[in-house]
Write a protein that holds these residues in place. Structure first.
Motif, short mmCIF file in Angstrom:
data_model
loop_
_atom_site.label_atom_id
_atom_site.label_comp_id
_atom_site.label_asym_id
_atom_site.label_seq_id
_atom_site.Cartn_x
_atom_site.Cartn_y
_atom_site.Cartn_z
N GLU A 173 38.43 10.31 15.03
CA GLU A 173 38.14 8.76 14.82
C GLU A 173 38.53 8.17 14.00
OE1 GLU A 173 33.96 9.67 17.73
OE2 GLU A 173 33.79 9.15 15.46
N ASP A 204 42.12 7.69 14.49
CA ASP A 204 41.99 6.64 15.47
C ASP A 204 42.15 5.21 14.89
OD1 ASP A 204 42.56 8.39 17.68
OD2 ASP A 204 40.32 8.00 18.28
N GLU A 205 41.23 5.04 13.94
CA GLU A 205 41.29 3.87 13.37
C GLU A 205 42.75 3.35 12.32
OE1 GLU A 205 37.74 3.41 11.01
OE2 GLU A 205 36.46 4.10 12.77
N THR A 223 47.42 10.96 17.71
CA THR A 223 45.94 11.23 17.67
C THR A 223 45.71 12.46 18.13
OG1 THR A 223 46.21 10.79 20.29
CG2 THR A 223 45.45 8.79 18.94
N ALA A 228 42.18 15.51 19.49
CA ALA A 228 40.84 15.49 19.72
C ALA A 228 40.68 17.24 20.27
CB ALA A 228 40.78 14.71 21.28
N ARG A 278 39.06 19.49 23.38
CA ARG A 278 38.89 19.60 24.98
C ARG A 278 38.26 20.90 25.29
NH1 ARG A 278 39.34 14.62 24.42
NH2 ARG A 278 40.94 13.34 25.28
N GLN A 330 32.35 13.95 26.31
CA GLN A 330 33.76 13.46 25.77
C GLN A 330 34.82 14.32 25.48
OE1 GLN A 330 33.14 10.84 22.31
NE2 GLN A 330 30.90 11.07 22.52
N TYR A 345 54.28 10.58 25.91
CA TYR A 345 53.67 11.07 24.83
C TYR A 345 54.14 12.85 24.88
CZ TYR A 345 50.68 7.09 24.23
OH TYR A 345 50.17 5.96 23.83
N ARG A 360 48.44 14.50 20.23
CA ARG A 360 49.25 13.57 21.15
C ARG A 360 50.11 12.66 20.20
NH1 ARG A 360 45.63 12.33 24.77
NH2 ARG A 360 46.42 13.37 26.62
#
Lengths: 475, 209
Positions: free
Chosen positions: B105, B108-109, B116, B118, B120, B128, B162, B205
């Protein structure tokens, strides 16, 4: 001699009228923000949150003095964040703009651009503005969460516009609504056994400095009014060594002059009967800052004259219409009477059903009992208790003077205030009923918000499943 | 000096200046350039190399946190524990997956980050972490069916192409699989994870030019 066509009477009148209109418009453009003529440029009625500063157009429509990175594209967004970013951070915003930087949300952003405040909160469109300044239809959650029942079967069949109702979900602030919090507070009594409010630091320590120093300090002016001197000598200002000149002859911003009682304060400046907020702020920084963030001080925060009671949209007492909102409005000049500030000052202006019902409420009865010493300090409930709650900061506490901080949304008040004395479910039930709010909560709530029970059932199912699995694996 | 010679001089300095900037910068090429470039524009890395690099850092930090912080606290029977609801709990610190997500996060900012990342999983305990796109679903299936391999691919999201890299996320510390196996959010079809099992994937990504 024949007049030229342009100078015919009709055209002359037309020209004069146009020039007058242009003149008024030009004047309105360049006039100070206090000028009513500016209203001609308002494209529509502003929201409850912004109407006080609606004539200070620059606050939202110009960059912040060219000192930030505003551009035409994000100018309005920057304006929103200048005032609201801290609140969003404090609220642990559930939908921060950065959350949608993940490219997987690209298609959803085409439906609702959740990275722009203005997607949901527009100004000057009163005809389609809902509570909390929302200007999109109230089914906005559905666009991204329409499959919620797949993971939360309990939500099957719920209305697509029912997510953001009291006690269920908020878009930004869910500090009192996330499922673990709901489960943790399930089954609490309506009134908690250990009910008590945060005490002020002076109440916590029982320290009465006034008595210690009463005879040690004299006014630093010769012609002081004896009555004022008597009041002052019983005040916390006296105890702290804050003498006359330090408030009345101090330059705003001269922190040392006020903070250091030994320093003769600003003796070169002229005497001023009216002590400005900036002077108070030197010692009462958090109180002043929060005051400027709320509806009482927001005009001062943007450089406009003080809020006047007559400007209010809420019902106010007609005999208070002329009053202005500053520190002295609630805090008498030389007497630190927090009892007055907590109730009487509010009722001196506010004249709506909720305010008028307070004195007959059980909360007010507790306050009277606290004042008479029948019950302990911290059990009486005043207007200030709920609308300007005390905030604990380590060993100290201070009063949050932003009267709006626990109303945006109302669940904030539940967590910050109500739950100090009441169970979570009882609190939600109470604030979910607007009729009950009107009568200042004069009876037990009749509505039932189901979110606490739903969250508890959800966790119960999982706890039971976990136990069954453990049993089967141990066999 | 003639106008023509002045113009040539300007162009020369402009090109020289631009070259200096490019040579001094580690740039990322599109997927077409799979090898490190040896052109005069300086060292270049591919999106895959970049993704592999940042993933190595992420996993190193995460493994250290899971092994030397979370598991160690548990072994010491410390009052401080990793807890999903650490923000509202006393003596609690974030779970490894939460620490990882909070880092993502923050990235992300950061508009300058250029990528980015994450977590999964096909069996997410937190919604999420569910696969969001067809390529993500394909990637999760691939890393489970092909132990030891990473997944690389490209997908278009919005108007941008991407590069996507998905790395197997393994159970590296006992705290990982015991906590996941006992978690109240697990479904009936949830696997009983053991050491080194692939519990999900780490996705990186990168937008392509």
């Amino acid at each position: 001699m024949k007049l030229p066509a342009l100078a015919s009477p009709k055209i002359a009148v037309w020209m004069v009228m146009n020039m007058a209109i242009a003149g008024v418009a030009t004047y309105a453009l360049v006039a100070p923000s206090t000028t009513v003529a500016r209203r001609i440029f308002l494209p529509g009625e502003t929201t409850h949150g912004h109407y006080q500063i609606e004539l200070a157009c620059d606050q939202c429509h110009l960059t912040n003095g060219g000192n930030d990175e505003s551009s035409t594209s994000n100018l309005m967004q920057d304006a929103c964040l200048r005032c609201h970013e801290t609140d969003l951070d404090t609220a642990n915003d559930t939908h921060p703009a950065s959350k949608f930087n993940d490219p997987v949300h690209a298609d959803l952003l085409k439906i609702l651009d959740a990275q722009s405040c203005l997607s949901c909160h527009r100004e000057h469109v009163a005809e389609r503005t809902l509570a909390m300044g929302l200007t999109v239809p109230s089914d906005y959650c559905w666009h991204c969460h329409q499959d919620v029942a797949e993971s939360r079967p309990s939500h099957e069949g719920m209305r697509y516009d029912s997510c953001a109702t009291t006690g269920c979900h908020n878009y930004h602030d869910n500090r009192a609504l996330y499922e673990k919090y709901l489960d943790k507070h399930h089954g609490e009594a309506d009134i908690l056994d250990d009910a008590t409010l945060i005490l002020l630091t002076s109440q916590q320590t029982g320290d009465d400095q006034t008595q210690k120093t009463r005879t040690q300090v004299v006014p630093d002016i010769n012609d002081a009014d004896p009555q004022i001197v008597r009041q002052w000598s019983s005040s916390a200002h006296f105890s702290a060594g804050v003498n006359c000149k330090q408030c009345h002859q101090s330059e705003a911003g001269d922190a040392n002059a006020i903070r250091d009682a030994k320093t003769p304060a600003g003796s070169s400046t002229a005497w001023n009967d009216h002590v400005a907020l900036d002077t108070c702020r030197q010692c009462h920084a958090r109180q002043s800052e929060t005051f400027l963030q709320g509806k009482h001080g927001m005009r001062l925060a943007v450089g406009l004259p003080e809020m006047q009671v007559a400007m209010a949209r809420l019902p106010m007492r007609s005999d208070a219409a002329h009053r202005q909102l500053n520190c002295n409005s609630c805090h008498a000049a030389h007497v630190d009477d927090i009892q007055h500030a907590a109730v009487d000052a509010c009722l001196g202006c506010h004249n709506d059903d909720h305010s008028l019902a307070y004195l007959d409420s059980s909360h007010a009865e507790l306050w009277r009992q606290e004042l008479s010493g029948e019950i302990d300090a911290g059990l009486g409930v005043t207007c200030g208790t709920c609308h300007m709650p005390r905030v604990a900061t380590g060993d100290n506490s201070f009063v949050n003077h932003n009267q709006n901080s626990v109303l945006r949304p109302v669940e904030t008040m539940v967590r910050e205030v109500c739950q100090r004395c009441h169970g979570l479910e009882f609190s939600f039930n109470a604030v979910a009923d607007p009729e009950l709010a009107k009568t200042c909560f004069d009876r037990a709530p009749e509505k039932t918000v189901t979110s606490v029970e739903m969250a508890h059932e959800w966790f119960e199912q999982r706890r039971n499943r976990q136990q069954r699995r453990k049993k089967s694996s141990s066999r | 000096m003639s106008f023509q010679s002045m113009t040539i001089q300007r162009v020369f300095f402009a090109v020289a200046g631009l070259s200096a900037v490019v040579v001094g910068t580690l740039s990322i090429t599109g997927c077409g350039s799979s090898e490190a470039s040896s052109s005069s524009s300086g060292p270049t890395i591919t999106p895959q190399q970049f993704a592999d690099g940042v993933h190595a850092v992420m996993m190193a930090d995460r493994t250290v946190y899971a092994t030397h912080v979370v598991t160690n606290l548990k072994k010491q029977e410390s009052v401080v524990t990793a807890d999903e609801y650490w923000e509202d709990s006393d003596d609690a610190i974030p779970l490894p997956a939460q620490m990882f997500r909070m880092g993502a996060e923050l990235v992300d900012e950061n508009k300058e980050a250029g990528f980015t990342y994450a977590l999964r999983s096909s069996w997410p305990l937190n919604e999420q972490h569910q696969a969001k796109t067809d390529l993500e679903k394909e990637a999760l299936q691939y890393i489970v069916e092909n132990p030891g391999e990473n997944f690389y691919g490209e997908e278009v999201l919005g108007d941008t192409n991407y590069f996507v890299a998905v790395y197997p996320d393994r159970a590296v510390a006992e705290a990982c699989w015991t906590c996941h196996n006992d978690h109240p959010n697990r479904g009936d079809d949830y696997p009983e994870f053991e050491k080194d099992d692939v519990m999900g994937g780490v996705l990186v990504r990168i937008p392509l030019p």
